[in-house]
Scaffold this active site. Sequence first.
Site, PDB file in Angstrom:
ATOM      1  N   ASN A 152      15.523  25.224  -1.930  1.00 38.32           N
ATOM      2  CA  ASN A 152      15.064  24.118  -1.079  1.00 38.32           C
ATOM      3  C   ASN A 152      16.002  22.939  -1.304  1.00 38.32           C
ATOM      4  O   ASN A 152      15.945  22.288  -2.335  1.00 38.32           O
ATOM      5  CB  ASN A 152      13.622  23.763  -1.452  1.00 38.32           C
ATOM      6  CG  ASN A 152      13.111  22.567  -0.665  1.00 38.32           C
ATOM      7  OD1 ASN A 152      13.737  22.136   0.305  1.00 38.32           O
ATOM      8  ND2 ASN A 152      11.971  22.032  -1.072  1.00 38.32           N
ATOM      9  N   TRP A 153      16.821  22.690  -0.309  1.00 43.50           N
ATOM     10  CA  TRP A 153      17.822  21.630  -0.456  1.00 43.50           C
ATOM     11  C   TRP A 153      17.216  20.236  -0.302  1.00 43.50           C
ATOM     12  O   TRP A 153      17.883  19.242  -0.580  1.00 43.50           O
ATOM     13  CB  TRP A 153      18.915  21.787   0.596  1.00 43.50           C
ATOM     14  CG  TRP A 153      19.817  22.970   0.391  1.00 43.50           C
ATOM     15  CD1 TRP A 153      19.805  23.857  -0.656  1.00 43.50           C
ATOM     16  CD2 TRP A 153      20.873  23.398   1.267  1.00 43.50           C
ATOM     17  NE1 TRP A 153      20.777  24.795  -0.487  1.00 43.50           N
ATOM     18  CE2 TRP A 153      21.452  24.533   0.685  1.00 43.50           C
ATOM     19  CE3 TRP A 153      21.381  22.919   2.478  1.00 43.50           C
ATOM     20  CZ2 TRP A 153      22.522  25.216   1.282  1.00 43.50           C
ATOM     21  CZ3 TRP A 153      22.438  23.585   3.070  1.00 43.50           C
ATOM     22  CH2 TRP A 153      23.003  24.722   2.472  1.00 43.50           C
ATOM     23  N   LYS A 154      15.996  20.161   0.236  1.00 40.75           N
ATOM     24  CA  LYS A 154      15.386  18.863   0.531  1.00 40.75           C
ATOM     25  C   LYS A 154      16.347  18.049   1.433  1.00 40.75           C
ATOM     26  O   LYS A 154      17.013  18.654   2.278  1.00 40.75           O
ATOM     27  CB  LYS A 154      15.014  18.142  -0.768  1.00 40.75           C
ATOM     28  CG  LYS A 154      14.197  19.079  -1.692  1.00 40.75           C
ATOM     29  CD  LYS A 154      13.580  18.432  -2.872  1.00 40.75           C
ATOM     30  CE  LYS A 154      12.800  19.485  -3.658  1.00 40.75           C
ATOM     31  NZ  LYS A 154      12.078  18.951  -4.804  1.00 40.75           N
ATOM     32  N   SER A 210      11.608  22.976 -11.531  1.00 44.17           N
ATOM     33  CA  SER A 210      12.625  22.973 -12.600  1.00 44.17           C
ATOM     34  C   SER A 210      13.108  24.374 -12.979  1.00 44.17           C
ATOM     35  O   SER A 210      13.417  24.629 -14.141  1.00 44.17           O
ATOM     36  CB  SER A 210      12.105  22.228 -13.838  1.00 44.17           C
ATOM     37  OG  SER A 210      11.861  20.866 -13.523  1.00 44.17           O
ATOM     38  N   HIS A 263       5.102  21.440   1.467  1.00 42.37           N
ATOM     39  CA  HIS A 263       5.723  21.034   0.196  1.00 42.37           C
ATOM     40  C   HIS A 263       5.022  19.771  -0.302  1.00 42.37           C
ATOM     41  O   HIS A 263       4.609  18.916   0.497  1.00 42.37           O
ATOM     42  CB  HIS A 263       7.221  20.786   0.394  1.00 42.37           C
ATOM     43  CG  HIS A 263       7.940  20.632  -0.915  1.00 42.37           C
ATOM     44  ND1 HIS A 263       7.904  19.456  -1.636  1.00 42.37           N
ATOM     45  CD2 HIS A 263       8.656  21.508  -1.655  1.00 42.37           C
ATOM     46  CE1 HIS A 263       8.580  19.629  -2.767  1.00 42.37           C
ATOM     47  NE2 HIS A 263       9.047  20.865  -2.801  1.00 42.37           N
ATOM     48  N   GLY A 303      14.775  23.868  -6.388  1.00 47.55           N
ATOM     49  CA  GLY A 303      15.268  22.618  -5.828  1.00 47.55           C
ATOM     50  C   GLY A 303      16.667  22.314  -6.326  1.00 47.55           C
ATOM     51  O   GLY A 303      17.660  22.847  -5.836  1.00 47.55           O
ATOM     52  N   GLY A 304      16.758  21.464  -7.350  1.00 57.47           N
ATOM     53  CA  GLY A 304      18.042  20.969  -7.833  1.00 57.47           C
ATOM     54  C   GLY A 304      19.082  22.049  -8.094  1.00 57.47           C
ATOM     55  O   GLY A 304      20.259  21.893  -7.719  1.00 57.47           O
ATOM     56  N   GLU A 336       6.088  17.126  -1.479  1.00 54.37           N
ATOM     57  CA  GLU A 336       6.693  15.871  -1.013  1.00 54.37           C
ATOM     58  C   GLU A 336       6.212  15.534   0.392  1.00 54.37           C
ATOM     59  O   GLU A 336       6.008  14.363   0.728  1.00 54.37           O
ATOM     60  CB  GLU A 336       8.229  15.978  -1.086  1.00 54.37           C
ATOM     61  CG  GLU A 336       8.700  15.975  -2.540  1.00 54.37           C
ATOM     62  CD  GLU A 336       9.966  16.753  -2.813  1.00 54.37           C
ATOM     63  OE1 GLU A 336      10.691  17.098  -1.862  1.00 54.37           O
ATOM     64  OE2 GLU A 336      10.220  17.040  -4.001  1.00 54.37           O
ATOM     65  N   GLU A 340       3.911  25.393  -6.921  1.00 54.96           N
ATOM     66  CA  GLU A 340       4.799  24.360  -7.446  1.00 54.96           C
ATOM     67  C   GLU A 340       3.960  23.262  -8.098  1.00 54.96           C
ATOM     68  O   GLU A 340       3.487  22.337  -7.402  1.00 54.96           O
ATOM     69  CB  GLU A 340       5.639  23.759  -6.315  1.00 54.96           C
ATOM     70  CG  GLU A 340       6.575  24.751  -5.659  1.00 54.96           C
ATOM     71  CD  GLU A 340       7.804  24.076  -5.080  1.00 54.96           C
ATOM     72  OE1 GLU A 340       8.903  24.462  -5.471  1.00 54.96           O
ATOM     73  OE2 GLU A 340       7.659  23.149  -4.265  1.00 54.96           O
ATOM     74  N   GLY A 368      11.483  18.575 -10.281  1.00 62.27           N
ATOM     75  CA  GLY A 368      12.537  17.586 -10.511  1.00 62.27           C
ATOM     76  C   GLY A 368      12.442  16.885 -11.848  1.00 62.27           C
ATOM     77  O   GLY A 368      13.098  15.866 -12.068  1.00 62.27           O
TER      78      GLY A 368
HETATM   79  P1  13P Z   1      13.303  21.384  -8.680  1.00 59.97           P
HETATM   80  O1  13P Z   1      13.765  22.800  -8.845  1.00 59.97           O
HETATM   81  O2  13P Z   1      14.418  20.405  -8.488  1.00 59.97           O
HETATM   82  O3  13P Z   1      12.332  21.003  -9.761  1.00 59.97           O
HETATM   83  O4  13P Z   1      12.474  21.316  -7.295  1.00 59.97           O
HETATM   84  C1  13P Z   1      11.487  22.246  -7.063  1.00 59.97           C
HETATM   85  C2  13P Z   1      11.051  22.153  -5.648  1.00 59.97           C
HETATM   86  O5  13P Z   1      10.421  21.192  -5.238  1.00 59.97           O
HETATM   87  C3  13P Z   1      11.420  23.242  -4.745  1.00 59.97           C
HETATM   88  O6  13P Z   1      10.735  23.157  -3.544  1.00 59.97           O
END
Ligand code: 13P
Length: 251
Positions: free
Chosen positions: A9-11, A212, A95, A233-234, A97, A167, A173
């Site tokens: 997920n690149w956000k 993470s 998600h 994510g990251g 967010e 999640e 993050g």
């Molecule tokens: P991280 O892997 O950066 O913690 O993000 C997880 C995430 O929100 C994937 O959708």
Amino acid sequence: MRTPLIAGNWKMHKTIAQSERFISGLLPLLYAADGVEVGICVPYTDLQAMVDSTRGSRVEVYAQNMHEAPEGAYTGEISASMLNEIDVHGVVLGHSERREYFNETDAVLAEKLLAARKAGLAAILCVGETEQQRADEQTEAVLTHQLDRGLALIDAEALAALVIAYEPIWAIGTGAVATAEQAQDACAFIRSRVAAIDAAASESVRILYGGSVKADNATELLALPDVDGALVGGASLEPESFAAIVGAVAT
Ligand code: 13P
């Protein structure tokens, strides 16, 4: 047997030029990866370029959101058929967010899941508790609430094909990855809630862990019996770190 899915997920990261550089770095690294599905969940503006650049590869392209209505006066929104028209494989829904910053509710997510289903899009539904909710021992209550409402409108066939991403918000993050026991317990609980709706669907629904995930913790998480992959994510922003996570589950 459930095929594991590793989805990045690149956000709100990567322009088209950056996404093209990423995918030309990633595809050679996935050449030998078997027994795993790979997805990238990209900003709207990258979708067409990524669909074109991944054609014929094992990488599937997902949007990060869509509107539940087929069309209408919803300025700034995108419909399922718009995604379908450009051969997008699926969509991430709910998600944390989007729930937090854009007020997405379980009731709207139930409608979005149905709209994705009607358009033939794969869906990844995200669920998870806050740090406070876990401290208050509300994790199962929160998951039950999100699942019972979110899954209210789809049929058993759609449920069987669904991907659910667990999640925990406190792990997103933060580097504070869930322990193997926390991840397994929550994912097994999610499967039991799906089984309460439809026993057969609970065998095929795929449940991802997200929060993470990195190459150095992926192997342990991905070996858990009820964890069928990861939403990353990251660590999905660089081809090398993302491919290493795919490699942790590939045969
Ligand atoms: P991280 O892997 O950066 O913690 O993000 C997880 C995430 O929100 C994937 O959708």
